[in-house]
Design a protein around this motif. Sequence first.
Motif, short mmCIF file in Angstrom:
data_model
loop_
_atom_site.label_atom_id
_atom_site.label_comp_id
_atom_site.label_asym_id
_atom_site.label_seq_id
_atom_site.Cartn_x
_atom_site.Cartn_y
_atom_site.Cartn_z
N VAL A 41 44.36 7.53 28.16
CA VAL A 41 42.95 6.90 27.53
C VAL A 41 42.14 8.02 27.01
O VAL A 41 41.50 7.92 25.92
CB VAL A 41 42.15 6.09 28.90
CG1 VAL A 41 40.86 5.47 28.41
CG2 VAL A 41 42.98 5.05 29.34
N ASP B 233 35.96 -0.80 28.32
CA ASP B 233 37.48 -0.71 29.19
C ASP B 233 37.43 0.47 30.27
O ASP B 233 38.10 -0.10 31.30
CB ASP B 233 38.38 -0.08 27.92
CG ASP B 233 38.92 -1.20 26.94
OD1 ASP B 233 38.61 -2.46 26.98
OD2 ASP B 233 39.43 -0.75 25.83
N ILE B 234 36.83 1.25 30.22
CA ILE B 234 36.75 2.17 31.22
C ILE B 234 36.03 1.76 32.39
O ILE B 234 36.11 2.12 33.51
CB ILE B 234 36.47 3.65 30.97
CG1 ILE B 234 35.27 3.81 30.13
CG2 ILE B 234 37.69 4.19 30.00
CD1 ILE B 234 34.71 5.20 29.82
N MET C 132 38.20 -0.48 34.12
CA MET C 132 39.25 0.47 34.72
C MET C 132 39.02 1.11 36.14
O MET C 132 39.93 1.13 37.01
CB MET C 132 39.73 1.36 33.60
CG MET C 132 41.11 2.09 33.94
SD MET C 132 41.33 3.39 32.72
CE MET C 132 41.38 2.20 31.33
N THR C 133 37.93 1.98 35.96
CA THR C 133 37.50 2.51 37.00
C THR C 133 36.34 1.81 38.07
O THR C 133 36.37 2.53 39.36
CB THR C 133 36.46 3.80 36.54
OG1 THR C 133 35.39 3.16 35.85
CG2 THR C 133 37.40 4.44 35.54
#
Length: 509
Positions: free
Chosen positions: A79, A110-111, A114-115
């Motif tokens: 990423v 997105d992150i 994701m996180t």
Amino acid sequence: MSITQILLDKGLLTVEQMSEAMALQKAEDMRLDRALVQLGHLTERQLLEVMSEHLHIPMVNLESVTIDPETLRALPSKVVYRKKLVPISRANGTLNVATSDAFDLYAFDDIRLMTGLNIQPVLAPSEDIEKLIKAHYGLGGNTLDEMVGADDSEDDGVVTEGNEDLLEMAQEASVIKLVNEIILEAVNERASDIHIEPYEHHMSIRYRIDGVLQEASLPPQIHRFRAAIISRIKILSSLNIAERRIPQDGRIKFNVGGRQIDVRVSVIPMLFGEGVVMRLLDKSNVLFTLPQLGMDPHTFGLFSGLIERPHGIILVTGPTGAGKTTTLYAALNAIVGPGIKVITVEDPAEYNLAGVNQIPVNAGVGMTFERGLRAILRHDPDVVMIGEIRDKETAEAATQASLTGHLVLSTLHTNDAASAPTRLIEMGVEPFLVSSTLAGAMAQRLVRRICSKCKAEYEPDYDKLPKDFKLERGTKLLRGTGCPELPQHRLPRPERSLRAHGHERRDLS
């Protein structure tokens, strides 16, 4: 108010420049801000500063940022490489991410998914972000991820078994891209040499910058592709990739941003593979004038007088990479003219000098220093330059040329000037010929110069100074504190501190 209107109001852009950028935006189907930067109407930093003010996104100086390793692990390297953003801090459920693109909202979403953290973007120039990625995630990591994805085998044997496999791998686009990145990084860092060293469980790449070897930060998976990397370098150098038992030497020529770079390649078989050393020669940085070399006035006067002599041998001595050939080029540049014929024999011809006849050495066809020197004496030269005196035959030919009324300039590998006559005698030249022909010998070294942009005074630890370094207590010294003047000083790498900031390499005689 739009950002473009703010740029116009601040006087950073004119209406004509904006119209030109809009035309490029339409023709190339690109964003307007990128069109402005591409045309050179704005720097990326200027644009980011306006965006920071308008969008209320803080701007960060990545030079002063210390990143916790745990924070770096918050995002997968794929990423980071793909989106060109870096996590720089994490606190209270919020991850601060440095980016050069404030409008990439999809990447932030997105992150965030994701996180599971809140994402706070901060702005920084793309060049600084790329430096940070290379420092913490490794050089060529994105390319290596592609290569690992294409070959999930953990067995090195797939890479090293058979010359056909190596040839195919070395010509794959990903391997070509990775080798290009390794060389380009060296050029950007102003490195003089690239050292590629194979070990049992890893491969090391080091750059010699300002005379000091600096370890490149590399992803661990690069070890799996070391045979393909070395084979690619051998293909570029026109070497035999099937031969891994004997040393091989070759050359590469390529252009970087309009600059011609020559690379001398040496490949030597070692215990765990082949070791490679590449000497980079940037032809745009070779030619200096004598006053630019940094000689003190006394030495400058002596050397200037020597090169005006009608005959004799002038030797410049010092270790490899000390700038001896650069000094000879500067000397030739000072004396060449319509009334003087100058011929050189070099291995290789490092720079094209106007008005000088240059002959490259080619040992493969028998064109050696000694043979070339004997041949050019029939071309009625006034001044002869020999790239290096390496053996008895070349030394005797140089002596004979000097005795017959020619000024001979050359280099010699000795530690000091006083050792030059002894070295010639050890090669087999008669002592009486050395005393008759040797006009002068000069030893030189390269020293680092403190950057004038960021030098600062400090008081040293007197107990740690060399015993022969006489300094009165209370005396202030200068050192570089680090600044963005040159690429290799913009960001300290995690495995090393900022160097003594040697922006320029000059000869000290």
